[in-house]
Design a protein around this motif. Structure first.
Motif, short mmCIF file in Angstrom:
data_model
loop_
_atom_site.label_atom_id
_atom_site.label_comp_id
_atom_site.label_asym_id
_atom_site.label_seq_id
_atom_site.Cartn_x
_atom_site.Cartn_y
_atom_site.Cartn_z
N ASP A 80 7.31 -3.94 -5.55
CA ASP A 80 8.00 -2.66 -5.36
C ASP A 80 7.94 -1.78 -6.60
O ASP A 80 8.60 -0.74 -6.66
CB ASP A 80 9.46 -2.88 -4.94
CG ASP A 80 10.28 -3.60 -6.01
OD1 ASP A 80 9.81 -3.74 -7.15
OD2 ASP A 80 11.41 -4.03 -5.68
N GLN A 100 3.57 -4.86 -0.13
CA GLN A 100 4.40 -3.72 -0.51
C GLN A 100 5.05 -3.16 0.76
O GLN A 100 4.35 -2.85 1.73
CB GLN A 100 3.56 -2.64 -1.18
CG GLN A 100 4.34 -1.43 -1.63
CD GLN A 100 3.42 -0.28 -1.99
OE1 GLN A 100 2.60 0.14 -1.18
NE2 GLN A 100 3.54 0.23 -3.21
N PRO A 119 -0.58 -1.18 -5.18
CA PRO A 119 -1.09 -2.51 -4.80
C PRO A 119 -2.51 -2.75 -5.27
O PRO A 119 -2.82 -3.84 -5.78
CB PRO A 119 -0.98 -2.48 -3.27
CG PRO A 119 0.06 -1.46 -2.97
CD PRO A 119 -0.11 -0.41 -4.02
N ARG A 149 0.09 -2.98 2.75
CA ARG A 149 1.12 -1.96 2.71
C ARG A 149 1.78 -1.95 4.09
O ARG A 149 1.12 -1.71 5.09
CB ARG A 149 0.53 -0.59 2.40
CG ARG A 149 -0.16 -0.49 1.05
CD ARG A 149 -0.75 0.90 0.86
NE ARG A 149 -1.51 1.01 -0.37
CZ ARG A 149 -2.80 0.67 -0.49
NH1 ARG A 149 -3.44 0.19 0.56
NH2 ARG A 149 -3.42 0.81 -1.63
#
Length: 306
Positions: A10, A37, A65, A85
């Protein structure tokens, strides 16, 4: 789907430490690493309003990421790193990711010895519901912190690992918990310290209604050797399965949380268990796991078991 080591990302310092820890763990286990993420969508009124810095935040979401993965590949040649994601509730997404993971690493913000960790509602919820072991890693955790000091007194990743510490309840020594702890020690070539903490229970008062007093509780002098014997017996088959792991056990009088926190100060990893509960809501972590999660300076693995 192949099993992986998974880490939640995060952008915080604690999540970066968790990602680095997960990369080292993936190398030890010979598994790929997955970075997840989670983007929690804003409520409609906020989503429709112009937000200061929204474009920069979106840019970070898209870049972080891949940038993290590229850095990990450079620091750990040969490590397979993938990124995801996801949009949704962080607890739901991370628990789903845990379903195909050997373990899940999350960050915990360290505030020092007395204050301990702020684990956060997401971290506690995921730890209490995930189907695989969850490891909580404090901000600033580095590879050298998990190793013995070198001859000059400086921690170094080139020295042997500090011990793995396992908190075990000898009244219900679960196989999943023991296998995880012994396996973690074997992977690291580290000694394993198994701790059972106990507090003498006074007998019920003979003034309690409906109570028929029969016998006094055993004195502490009798409990100590009995508990030590039961702990040793619980470890016998695991010593045989992991003959190369140097095991030391101790049955200690005292609060389990306090005893384990004290032991964690010289540990590379602390392992505690949690019982699997079917209820979706409510607390799923016992008081011992809570105490260790909030106050251990070392990473803490919480292993679900029946």
């Amino acid at each position: 789907m192949p099993r992986t080591v998974t880490a939640g990302l995060d952008g915080s310092a604690e999540s970066r430490a968790a990602v680095e820890w997960a990369a080292r763990e993936a190398v030890l286990r010979g598994l790929p690493l997955r970075l997840v993420q989670v983007w929690e969508p804003l409520p409609d009124p906020l989503a429709q309003a112009p937000l200061l810095g929204a474009e920069a935040e979106q840019d970070w979401i898209e870049r972080a990421p891949d940038e993290s993965a590229e850095g990990l590949r450079l620091r750990h040649p040969g490590l397979e790193v993938s990124t995801e994601r996801r949009t949704g509730d962080p607890v739901d997404v991370l628990c789903e990711a845990a379903g195909t993971s050997e373990l899940l690493a999350l960050g915990s913000r360290g505030l020092g010895g007395l204050h301990g960790f702020i684990v956060g509602s997401v971290g506690l919820a995921v730890t209490g519901h995930a189907g695989c072991p969850v490891v909580l890693v404090r901000a600033g955790e580095q590879a050298a912190d998990e190793h013995r000091a070198d001859p000059t007194g400086i921690p170094s990743a080139a020295t042997p690992f500090r011990p793995v510490v396992l908190g075990l309840d000898i009244t219900a020594p679960d196989a999943a918990l023991l296998e995880f702890a012994f396996g973690a020690a074997a992977l690291r070539g580290a000694p394993l310290r198994v701790v059972y903490a106990w507090v003498p229970q006074p007998p019920p008062s003979n003034e309690t209604p409906g109570y028929a007093y029969e016998a006094e509780a055993p004195p502490v002098a009798e409990l100590e050797p009995r508990n030590a014997f039961m702990l040793g017996r619980a470890l016998e088959p695991w010593r045989e399965s992991f003959p190369d792991v140097d095991v030391a056990e101790a049955a200690v009088e005292g609060s389990a949380g306090s005893v384990l926190v004290d032991a964690s100060r010289d540990a590379c990893l602390v392992v505690v268990g949690r019982r699997v509960r079917k209820a979706r809501l409510g607390a799923h972590l016992g008081h011992v796991a809570h105490a260790v999660l909030h106050h251990s300076p070392a990473p803490v693995a919480v292993v679900p078991h029946a």
